[in-house]
Write an enzyme that holds these catalytic residues in place. Structure first.
Site, PDB file in Angstrom:
ATOM      1  N   GLU A  99      -0.305  11.918  14.130  1.00 33.78           N
ATOM      2  CA  GLU A  99      -0.166  11.076  12.941  1.00 33.78           C
ATOM      3  C   GLU A  99      -1.170   9.929  13.020  1.00 33.78           C
ATOM      4  O   GLU A  99      -1.547   9.494  14.120  1.00 33.78           O
ATOM      5  CB  GLU A  99       1.242  10.485  12.930  1.00 33.78           C
ATOM      6  CG  GLU A  99       2.140  10.709  11.775  1.00 33.78           C
ATOM      7  CD  GLU A  99       1.685  10.559  10.354  1.00 33.78           C
ATOM      8  OE1 GLU A  99       0.479  10.615  10.032  1.00 33.78           O
ATOM      9  OE2 GLU A  99       2.589  10.399   9.530  1.00 33.78           O
ATOM     10  N   ASP A 100      -1.567   9.431  11.859  1.00 35.21           N
ATOM     11  CA  ASP A 100      -2.477   8.291  11.846  1.00 35.21           C
ATOM     12  C   ASP A 100      -1.757   7.003  12.252  1.00 35.21           C
ATOM     13  O   ASP A 100      -2.240   6.248  13.091  1.00 35.21           O
ATOM     14  CB  ASP A 100      -3.130   8.131  10.458  1.00 35.21           C
ATOM     15  CG  ASP A 100      -2.129   8.135   9.299  1.00 35.21           C
ATOM     16  OD1 ASP A 100      -0.911   8.275   9.522  1.00 35.21           O
ATOM     17  OD2 ASP A 100      -2.578   8.000   8.141  1.00 35.21           O
ATOM     18  N   ASP A 103       4.965   3.473  10.841  1.00 30.71           N
ATOM     19  CA  ASP A 103       5.293   2.197  10.217  1.00 30.71           C
ATOM     20  C   ASP A 103       6.827   2.053  10.265  1.00 30.71           C
ATOM     21  O   ASP A 103       7.369   1.621  11.274  1.00 30.71           O
ATOM     22  CB  ASP A 103       4.723   2.266   8.795  1.00 30.71           C
ATOM     23  CG  ASP A 103       4.843   0.981   8.027  1.00 30.71           C
ATOM     24  OD1 ASP A 103       4.901  -0.072   8.647  1.00 30.71           O
ATOM     25  OD2 ASP A 103       4.861   1.030   6.781  1.00 30.71           O
ATOM     26  N   PHE A 152      -1.961  -4.217   6.448  1.00 28.13           N
ATOM     27  CA  PHE A 152      -2.350  -2.926   5.885  1.00 28.13           C
ATOM     28  C   PHE A 152      -3.778  -2.605   6.300  1.00 28.13           C
ATOM     29  O   PHE A 152      -4.703  -3.363   6.016  1.00 28.13           O
ATOM     30  CB  PHE A 152      -2.206  -2.916   4.360  1.00 28.13           C
ATOM     31  CG  PHE A 152      -2.256  -1.524   3.813  1.00 28.13           C
ATOM     32  CD1 PHE A 152      -1.119  -0.727   3.787  1.00 28.13           C
ATOM     33  CD2 PHE A 152      -3.447  -0.987   3.361  1.00 28.13           C
ATOM     34  CE1 PHE A 152      -1.173   0.584   3.328  1.00 28.13           C
ATOM     35  CE2 PHE A 152      -3.518   0.323   2.887  1.00 28.13           C
ATOM     36  CZ  PHE A 152      -2.371   1.101   2.870  1.00 28.13           C
ATOM     37  N   ARG A 165     -11.440   6.150   3.900  1.00 27.95           N
ATOM     38  CA  ARG A 165     -11.103   7.031   5.028  1.00 27.95           C
ATOM     39  C   ARG A 165     -12.302   7.246   5.948  1.00 27.95           C
ATOM     40  O   ARG A 165     -12.145   7.542   7.126  1.00 27.95           O
ATOM     41  CB  ARG A 165     -10.671   8.411   4.512  1.00 27.95           C
ATOM     42  CG  ARG A 165      -9.348   8.442   3.801  1.00 27.95           C
ATOM     43  CD  ARG A 165      -8.907   9.901   3.648  1.00 27.95           C
ATOM     44  NE  ARG A 165      -7.910  10.078   2.610  1.00 27.95           N
ATOM     45  CZ  ARG A 165      -6.615   9.873   2.787  1.00 27.95           C
ATOM     46  NH1 ARG A 165      -6.165   9.467   3.941  1.00 27.95           N
ATOM     47  NH2 ARG A 165      -5.762  10.064   1.802  1.00 27.95           N
TER      48      ARG A 165
END
Ligand code: 5GP
Length: 198
Positions: A99-100, A103, A152, A165
């Site tokens: 996963e990136d 959160d 963020f 990206r």
């Protein structure tokens, strides 16, 4: 474009060093496994996964999933819809979810629960970025690239409204970029609303 970007939080150089370490650690931990399957969660994990699998020195195959959360509410419901499922049967496989960023943990929690029912030999998670401050559900994460504060971020696969990206570094998005843009909410790789109140 750069006006939307505040500062570099994790540089490409730091990422490369950490990805090499993670690759070594994963190769050692899974030594002897002929069944390692890296599962990337589209689209945010693609750049990380491409680098990570090349730092893994044991046999590894890939598969991908794409997910979105149900509903348009400003806080993630934790119920995830699978937009693209795995192509391979994971029964008896050593599955490493890639996963990136984690959160609230709701997405990963749902994915882990879903994949566990398919009886893999083992199931672990590797994330590039971990924002522990916003966690709503505890998820076991075996491998973490970097712990980061509640900001963020974009770049190295992570987007804001499908942009950024391709940045080689991880940047903090300037809060004004989304506060002044009521058209575009903070969304995930898959169009999910993350309930950012910034
Ligand atoms: P969770 O279910 O853990 O709240 O959501 C994880 C997903 O939220 C990530 O896969 C990613 O798509 C999105 N996300 C969370 N924080 C950020 C962030 O700082 N930047 C970007 N671009 N996406 C984020």
């Amino acid at each position: 474009m750069r006006a939307d970007l505040d500062r570099i939080l994790v540089s490409a150089r730091e990422i490369a060093t950490r990805v090499a370490e993670l690759g070594r650690q994963i190769s050692a931990d899974y030594a002897g496994s002929r069944q390692l399957l890296a599962v990337g969660i589209l689209k945010g994990s693609t750049i990380f996964m491409a680098d990570l699998v090349r730092a893994i020195s044991i046999p590894v195959s890939f598969d991908f999933m794409a997910v979105a959360s149900y509903g348009q509410s400003s806080s993630s419901s934790g119920v995830v819809r699978i937009l693209k499922d795995l192509e391979q049967n994971i029964e008896g496989r050593d599955v490493l979810l890639i996963e990136d960023i984690v959160d609230t943990g709701l997405t990963l929690n749902y994915l882990l629960e879903t994949l566990r029912t398919r009886n893999p030999a083992s199931l672990r998670v590797c994330v590039l970025l971990d924002k522990p401050e916003r966690r709503k559900v505890a998820v076991p994460i075996a491998y973490v690239g970097f712990k980061i504060p509640d900001e963020f971020v974009v770049g190295y696969g992570l987007d804001y409204a499908e942009r950024y990206r391709n940045l080689p570094d991880v940047w903090v998005l300037n809060p004004e970029a989304y506060q002044n843009n009521s058209e575009v909410k903070i969304q995930s790789t898959s169009g999910k609303d993350h309930g950012y109140d910034h």
